[in-house]
Design an enzyme around this catalytic site. Structure first.
Site, PDB file in Angstrom:
ATOM      1  N   ARG A 164      -0.879   3.289  -6.949  1.00 22.14           N
ATOM      2  CA  ARG A 164       0.169   3.341  -5.912  1.00 22.14           C
ATOM      3  C   ARG A 164       1.139   4.486  -6.191  1.00 22.14           C
ATOM      4  O   ARG A 164       2.365   4.337  -6.082  1.00 22.14           O
ATOM      5  CB  ARG A 164       0.953   2.017  -5.839  1.00 22.14           C
ATOM      6  CG  ARG A 164       0.145   0.809  -5.470  1.00 22.14           C
ATOM      7  CD  ARG A 164      -0.464   0.894  -4.082  1.00 22.14           C
ATOM      8  NE  ARG A 164      -1.267  -0.272  -3.853  1.00 22.14           N
ATOM      9  CZ  ARG A 164      -2.542  -0.380  -4.270  1.00 22.14           C
ATOM     10  NH1 ARG A 164      -3.144   0.638  -4.874  1.00 22.14           N
ATOM     11  NH2 ARG A 164      -3.209  -1.482  -4.055  1.00 22.14           N
ATOM     12  N   SER A 238       3.211  -5.629   0.078  1.00 23.98           N
ATOM     13  CA  SER A 238       3.617  -5.924  -1.317  1.00 23.98           C
ATOM     14  C   SER A 238       4.917  -5.201  -1.628  1.00 23.98           C
ATOM     15  O   SER A 238       4.995  -3.984  -1.491  1.00 23.98           O
ATOM     16  CB  SER A 238       2.556  -5.427  -2.293  1.00 23.98           C
ATOM     17  OG  SER A 238       1.321  -5.990  -1.967  1.00 23.98           O
ATOM     18  N   GLU A 334       7.157  -1.195  -4.977  1.00 23.26           N
ATOM     19  CA  GLU A 334       6.130  -0.377  -4.325  1.00 23.26           C
ATOM     20  C   GLU A 334       6.722   0.252  -3.051  1.00 23.26           C
ATOM     21  O   GLU A 334       6.388   1.367  -2.670  1.00 23.26           O
ATOM     22  CB  GLU A 334       4.922  -1.261  -3.979  1.00 23.26           C
ATOM     23  CG  GLU A 334       3.804  -0.487  -3.314  1.00 23.26           C
ATOM     24  CD  GLU A 334       2.575  -1.339  -3.019  1.00 23.26           C
ATOM     25  OE1 GLU A 334       2.132  -2.123  -3.893  1.00 23.26           O
ATOM     26  OE2 GLU A 334       2.055  -1.219  -1.897  1.00 23.26           O
TER      27      GLU A 334
HETATM   28  C1  LIG Z   1       1.374  -6.290   6.160  1.00 27.48           C
HETATM   29  C2  LIG Z   1       1.237  -5.077   5.278  1.00 27.48           C
HETATM   30  C3  LIG Z   1       0.150  -4.954   4.433  1.00 27.48           C
HETATM   31  C4  LIG Z   1       0.001  -3.828   3.608  1.00 27.48           C
HETATM   32  N1  LIG Z   1      -1.081  -3.752   2.790  1.00 27.48           N
HETATM   33  C5  LIG Z   1      -1.248  -2.668   1.985  1.00 27.48           C
HETATM   34  C6  LIG Z   1      -2.387  -2.575   1.131  1.00 27.48           C
HETATM   35  O1  LIG Z   1      -3.272  -3.420   1.119  1.00 27.48           O
HETATM   36  N2  LIG Z   1      -2.485  -1.485   0.330  1.00 27.48           N
HETATM   37  C7  LIG Z   1      -1.550  -0.486   0.333  1.00 27.48           C
HETATM   38  O2  LIG Z   1      -1.718   0.485  -0.428  1.00 27.48           O
HETATM   39  N3  LIG Z   1      -0.459  -0.556   1.139  1.00 27.48           N
HETATM   40  C8  LIG Z   1      -0.282  -1.603   1.958  1.00 27.48           C
HETATM   41  N4  LIG Z   1       0.826  -1.709   2.765  1.00 27.48           N
HETATM   42  C9  LIG Z   1       1.838  -0.645   2.715  1.00 27.48           C
HETATM   43  C10 LIG Z   1       1.668   0.457   3.796  1.00 27.48           C
HETATM   44  O3  LIG Z   1       0.920  -0.006   4.873  1.00 27.48           O
HETATM   45  C11 LIG Z   1       1.003   1.719   3.238  1.00 27.48           C
HETATM   46  O4  LIG Z   1       1.746   2.236   2.157  1.00 27.48           O
HETATM   47  C12 LIG Z   1       0.875   2.812   4.316  1.00 27.48           C
HETATM   48  O5  LIG Z   1       0.151   3.911   3.818  1.00 27.48           O
HETATM   49  C13 LIG Z   1       2.233   3.295   4.839  1.00 27.48           C
HETATM   50  O6  LIG Z   1       1.981   4.064   5.997  1.00 27.48           O
HETATM   51  P1  LIG Z   1       3.126   4.395   7.019  1.00 27.48           P
HETATM   52  O7  LIG Z   1       2.597   5.396   7.971  1.00 27.48           O
HETATM   53  O8  LIG Z   1       3.676   3.162   7.586  1.00 27.48           O
HETATM   54  O9  LIG Z   1       4.173   5.090   6.043  1.00 27.48           O
HETATM   55  P2  LIG Z   1       5.775   4.989   6.072  1.00 27.48           P
HETATM   56  O10 LIG Z   1       6.180   3.613   5.663  1.00 27.48           O
HETATM   57  O11 LIG Z   1       6.294   5.508   7.368  1.00 27.48           O
HETATM   58  O12 LIG Z   1       6.138   5.998   4.914  1.00 27.48           O
HETATM   59  C14 LIG Z   1       5.841   5.669   3.569  1.00 27.48           C
HETATM   60  C15 LIG Z   1       6.248   6.838   2.670  1.00 27.48           C
HETATM   61  O13 LIG Z   1       5.450   7.987   2.954  1.00 27.48           O
HETATM   62  C16 LIG Z   1       6.235   9.091   3.387  1.00 27.48           C
HETATM   63  N5  LIG Z   1       5.456   9.726   4.469  1.00 27.48           N
HETATM   64  C17 LIG Z   1       4.912   9.099   5.541  1.00 27.48           C
HETATM   65  N6  LIG Z   1       4.186   9.981   6.269  1.00 27.48           N
HETATM   66  C18 LIG Z   1       4.280  11.180   5.643  1.00 27.48           C
HETATM   67  C19 LIG Z   1       3.744  12.477   5.907  1.00 27.48           C
HETATM   68  N7  LIG Z   1       2.968  12.728   6.959  1.00 27.48           N
HETATM   69  N8  LIG Z   1       4.064  13.493   5.054  1.00 27.48           N
HETATM   70  C20 LIG Z   1       4.855  13.263   3.983  1.00 27.48           C
HETATM   71  N9  LIG Z   1       5.382  12.055   3.679  1.00 27.48           N
HETATM   72  C21 LIG Z   1       5.091  11.021   4.495  1.00 27.48           C
HETATM   73  C22 LIG Z   1       7.547   8.482   3.860  1.00 27.48           C
HETATM   74  O14 LIG Z   1       8.614   9.421   3.755  1.00 27.48           O
HETATM   75  C23 LIG Z   1       7.686   7.301   2.900  1.00 27.48           C
HETATM   76  O15 LIG Z   1       8.206   7.744   1.661  1.00 27.48           O
HETATM   77  C24 LIG Z   1       0.992  -2.810   3.608  1.00 27.48           C
HETATM   78  C25 LIG Z   1       2.102  -2.936   4.483  1.00 27.48           C
HETATM   79  C26 LIG Z   1       2.223  -4.049   5.306  1.00 27.48           C
HETATM   80  C27 LIG Z   1       3.387  -4.156   6.236  1.00 27.48           C
END
Ligand SMILES: Cc1cc2nc3c(=O)[nH]c(=O)nc-3n(C[C@H](O)[C@H](O)[C@H](O)COP(=O)(O)OP(=O)(O)OC[C@H]3O[C@@H](n4cnc5c(N)ncnc54)[C@H](O)[C@@H]3O)c2cc1C
Length: 338
Positions: A164, A238, A334
């Site tokens: 992570r 998480s 995380e």
């Molecule tokens: C119900 C649920 C289940 C989940 N299960 C998992 C799982 O099984 N495994 C797992 O690893 N994660 C999981 N997650 C966490 C999350 O889905 C992941 O980390 C996902 O990759 C985040 O994507 P996002 O587009 O929502 O990012 P955001 O939440 O919008 O951003 C996350 C981070 O990335 C940065 N960021 C986003 N896009 C960019 C970009 N294009 N360039 C540079 N920086 C960027 C942001 O500034 C921030 O720091 C879960 C979340 C939820 C709500």
């Protein structure tokens, strides 16, 4: 390109907190990102890139520019005998990329089915689930530096992936906007089924030949039963990482807690589930005001609807404190706290 002022982020963070930002921009491609970042008014303002907001806890209004990408292209950029290289723009919804690969029988990310968010965020924390991590199929990414607008390409070594974790959470935090990710996927997929209950669930289907779609379907079902849907109850998945501890510490704890689960990560370290410790501290399913710990998964902090970011911060600090007191192990978040 669309730019909004004093924009509510309620629909752009899966905790559902009604924080706002000074400026919010939706951009479709790299040209628009460059145009946006060249504007005089934004040169010195704080910037944050978001995707689906599913790994973020906003603790206050953001006094700067938030950028979200709406790019949506997925292509097979090249292939050889064994692999296909799939390039997806940052604005693609992650699960849509998973479905694209499944439909083209390209194996490697089916175990990462239904992870919320967009492709651009996937490398940031090296997303992982059910025995697979992005880094195992990652090939390269393209990005633009937020200060000088220079373009850059990162290969797998340059991303410094960990559990992570990546360079984008450390040395290069908030320095780049990731615009495209390329994965190297197997044309003859090998299924990864040993994690958790995947194998047991698959065997119920009594099929002679299993496909990556079968694995994906099983994982989607498990996830839908176990994890709260952010559309119904706010959460960011998480909240904590699973800690790694030395073998000695593991043996000591095992002598005190016979049911302590653990996974070997190297010759000297074991990983233990943070959720197990949180549950042992009595938090599972407990409500604290308008927030709480999910009843089926103790790693997930939830917002019951009227919660405030401060309540989540208080709860996560309480959890960290009680886990230290009981196990002498410090949990680390995380979720990105902004
Ligand atoms: C119900 C649920 C289940 C989940 N299960 C998992 C799982 O099984 N495994 C797992 O690893 N994660 C999981 N997650 C966490 C999350 O889905 C992941 O980390 C996902 O990759 C985040 O994507 P996002 O587009 O929502 O990012 P955001 O939440 O919008 O951003 C996350 C981070 O990335 C940065 N960021 C986003 N896009 C960019 C970009 N294009 N360039 C540079 N920086 C960027 C942001 O500034 C921030 O720091 C879960 C979340 C939820 C709500």
């Amino acid at each position: 390109m669309k730019i909004f002022q004093n924009f509510s982020l309620r629909k752009h963070n899966t905790f559902g907190f009604d924080v706002s930002c000074k400026h919010y921009a939706e951009v479709e491609n790299e040209n628009e990102i460059e145009q946006l970042l060249s504007r005089q008014e934004f040169i010195n303002s704080p910037k944050l890139i978001i995707g689906g907001g599913s790994n973020i806890l906003f603790t206050k209004d953001f006094d700067g520019l938030i950028i979200n990408q709406t790019s949506s292209k997925i292509i097979i950029s090249s292939e050889d005998e064994k692999y296909a290289y799939v390039s997806a723009e940052a604005g693609v919804i992650w699960h849509e990329l998973v479905l694209f690969c499944i439909n083209n029988n390209l194996g490697g990310i089916e175990n990462l089915s239904l992870i919320p968010g967009k492709v651009g965020a996937a490398p940031i924390q090296n997303i992982g689930a059910y025995g697979q991590e992005l880094c195992n199929v990652f090939f390269s990414l393209s990005a633009i530096h937020l200060d000088d607008l220079s373009g850059a390409k990162f290969d797998i070594n340059e991303c410094e992936f960990g559990y992570r974790d990546s360079i984008f959470k450390r040395k290069l935090k908030n320095k780049f906007v990731i615009t495209e990710v390329t994965l190297r996927l197997h044309k003859n997929p090998k299924l990864i089924t040993s994690y958790g209950t995947i194998e047991a669930e698959l065997s119920k289907q009594k099929k002679d030949t299993l496909t990556i779609k079968d694995v994906s379907d099983v994982i989607c079902n498990i996830r839908m039963n176990k994890l709260p849907d952010p559309k119904i109850i706010g959460n960011a998945g998480s909240f904590f990482k699973n800690p790694e501890i030395t073998n000695e510490k593991f043996e000591l704890l095992k002598s005190m807690y016979k049911d302590l689960p653990g996974y070997k990560v190297s010759n000297h370290f074991m990983k233990i589930p943070a959720g197990w410790m949180i549950e042992k501290c009595g938090f599972k399913g407990k409500r604290f005001g308008n927030v709480g710990v999910h009843e089926k998964q103790a790693l997930v902090i939830v917002n019951y609807g009227d919660g405030k970011p401060e309540e989540v911060l208080q709860l996560k600090n309480k959890i960290i404190g009680e886990v230290i007191a009981k196990f002498d192990i410090e949990l680390h978040e995380e979720v990105n706290i902004i």
